[in-house]
Scaffold this active site. Structure first.
Site, mmCIF file in Angstrom:
data_model
loop_
_atom_site.group_PDB
_atom_site.id
_atom_site.type_symbol
_atom_site.label_atom_id
_atom_site.label_comp_id
_atom_site.label_asym_id
_atom_site.label_seq_id
_atom_site.Cartn_x
_atom_site.Cartn_y
_atom_site.Cartn_z
ATOM 1 N N ARG A 73 0.888 -1.170 0.000
ATOM 2 C CA ARG A 73 0.000 0.000 0.000
ATOM 3 C C ARG A 73 0.915 1.206 0.000
ATOM 4 O O ARG A 73 1.711 1.391 0.932
ATOM 5 C CB ARG A 73 -0.892 -0.014 1.243
ATOM 6 C CG ARG A 73 -1.727 1.259 1.448
ATOM 7 C CD ARG A 73 -2.824 1.381 0.428
ATOM 8 N NE ARG A 73 -3.914 2.231 0.893
ATOM 9 C CZ ARG A 73 -3.895 3.557 0.851
ATOM 10 N NH1 ARG A 73 -2.849 4.202 0.389
ATOM 11 N NH2 ARG A 73 -4.944 4.240 1.289
ATOM 12 N N GLU A 81 -10.622 4.256 -5.455
ATOM 13 C CA GLU A 81 -10.733 2.807 -5.550
ATOM 14 C C GLU A 81 -11.028 2.400 -6.994
ATOM 15 O O GLU A 81 -11.576 3.177 -7.779
ATOM 16 C CB GLU A 81 -11.837 2.302 -4.619
ATOM 17 C CG GLU A 81 -11.547 2.523 -3.149
ATOM 18 C CD GLU A 81 -10.318 1.769 -2.677
ATOM 19 O OE1 GLU A 81 -10.150 0.604 -3.076
ATOM 20 O OE2 GLU A 81 -9.528 2.349 -1.911
ATOM 21 N N ARG A 124 -0.783 -5.204 4.619
ATOM 22 C CA ARG A 124 0.019 -4.717 3.503
ATOM 23 C C ARG A 124 1.145 -3.810 4.010
ATOM 24 O O ARG A 124 0.947 -3.026 4.934
ATOM 25 C CB ARG A 124 -0.849 -3.950 2.504
ATOM 26 C CG ARG A 124 -1.926 -4.784 1.855
ATOM 27 C CD ARG A 124 -2.817 -3.947 0.945
ATOM 28 N NE ARG A 124 -3.521 -2.905 1.689
ATOM 29 C CZ ARG A 124 -4.386 -2.060 1.139
ATOM 30 N NH1 ARG A 124 -4.651 -2.129 -0.146
ATOM 31 N NH2 ARG A 124 -4.984 -1.148 1.873
#
Length: 211
Positions: A73, A81, A124
Site C-alpha cells: 500500500r 478505488e 500490507r
C-alpha cells in the site's frame, strides 16, 4: 542607629539511615529487571527495521501493487478505488480505473522497489515505491490521480491548482467512498502521528511476544 545581627543557627546534617538488607535486595532486583528489559528490547529491535521488496509489479489500483508475495500500500497517498466513479463536465467517468492506468504508465514495465516498516490493518506493507528513477508515490499525487494522505501536501496543492487528474472535476474522498460502499474499515492517514502510533503498537507487540 545601629542594627544588631545574629546569625541563624545552622541546621545540622543528619545522614540518612542505612538501608535495610531487604531494601538493598529489592533495589538490586529492580535494577536487574530493568537492565534485562532493556537488553530484551535491544534484541527485539533488530526486527523493527525497514523491509524492502522489489521486482516486477502487479498493479492492483492507483495506490497499491504486489511484488512477488508482498502486497504494498503506497504510503502517504490515497487513490480512488478501482470501482470508484467521479464526475467531470457533468458526466460520470471511471476515475478509479484511470488512476490504476496512470500508475501502470509511471512504472512503464520497469522493476519496482518499495521500502517501509509499517503495515496497515490488512497486512500490507506501507511502502515508498520507485521505478525507473521515479518516486511513484509523489508522481501519482503530482499527476492528480491520488490525494495526499498524510504526506505530499505541496504536490497536491499544485495538482489541484492545475486541475490535474481527478481535480479536473468532482469526486468523493476515497476514504468516504470506501465507507459508503462498505469496502472495509476506513484506513487512517499515514502521517507522523499515525507512524508514532504504529511504532508504539509494534513495540507493545514485541513485548507481548517476549513475556
Amino acid at each position: 542607629m545601629s542594627r544588631s545581627w545574629s546569625p541563624r543557627p545552622r541546621r545540622r546534617y543528619y545522614p540518612p539511615p542505612p538501608r535495610s538488607p531487604w531494601r538493598r535486595l529489592l533495589d538490586y532486583g529492580l535494577t536487574i529487571i530493568l537492565l534485562g528489559l532493556l537488553i530484551l528490547l535491544a534484541a527485539r529491535l533488530d526486527r523493527f527495521q525497514t523491509r524492502k521488496a522489489e521486482g516486477s509489479a502487479i498493479v492492483n489500483d492507483g495506490d497499491s501493487l504486489t511484488l512477488g508475495t508482498e502486497r504494498i500500500r503506497m504510503r502517504g497517498i490515497d487513490a480512488p478505488e478501482y470501482q470508484q466513479i467521479c464526475r467531470k463536465d457533468g458526466a460520470d467517468y471511471a476515475c478509479g480505473r484511470l488512476a490504476r492506468q496512470a500508475l501502470v504508465r509511471l512504472i512503464s514495465g520497469n522493476p519496482v522497489t518499495c521500502s517501509g516498516w509499517q503495515r496497515d490493518r490488512y497486512g500490507r506493507l506501507l511502502g515508498d515505491c520507485k521505478a525507473g528513477g521515479k518516486d511513484l508515490n509523489r508522481a501519482q499525487v503530482e499527476a492528480g490521480w491520488a490525494i495526499a494522505y498524510g504526506d505530499y501536501e505541496t504536490e497536491q496543492a499544485v495538482a489541484r491548482a492545475g486541475k490535474a487528474g481527478i481535480w479536473a472535476g468532482t469526486f468523493d474522498q476515497p476514504q468516504d467512498w470506501r465507507e459508503s460502499h462498505h469496502e472495509g474499515p476506513v484506513e487512517k492517514r499515514h502521517g507522523t502521528l499515525a507512524s508514532l502510533g504504529d511504532a508504539l503498537r509494534e513495540m507493545f507487540r514485541f513485548w507481548a511476544r517476549a513475556l
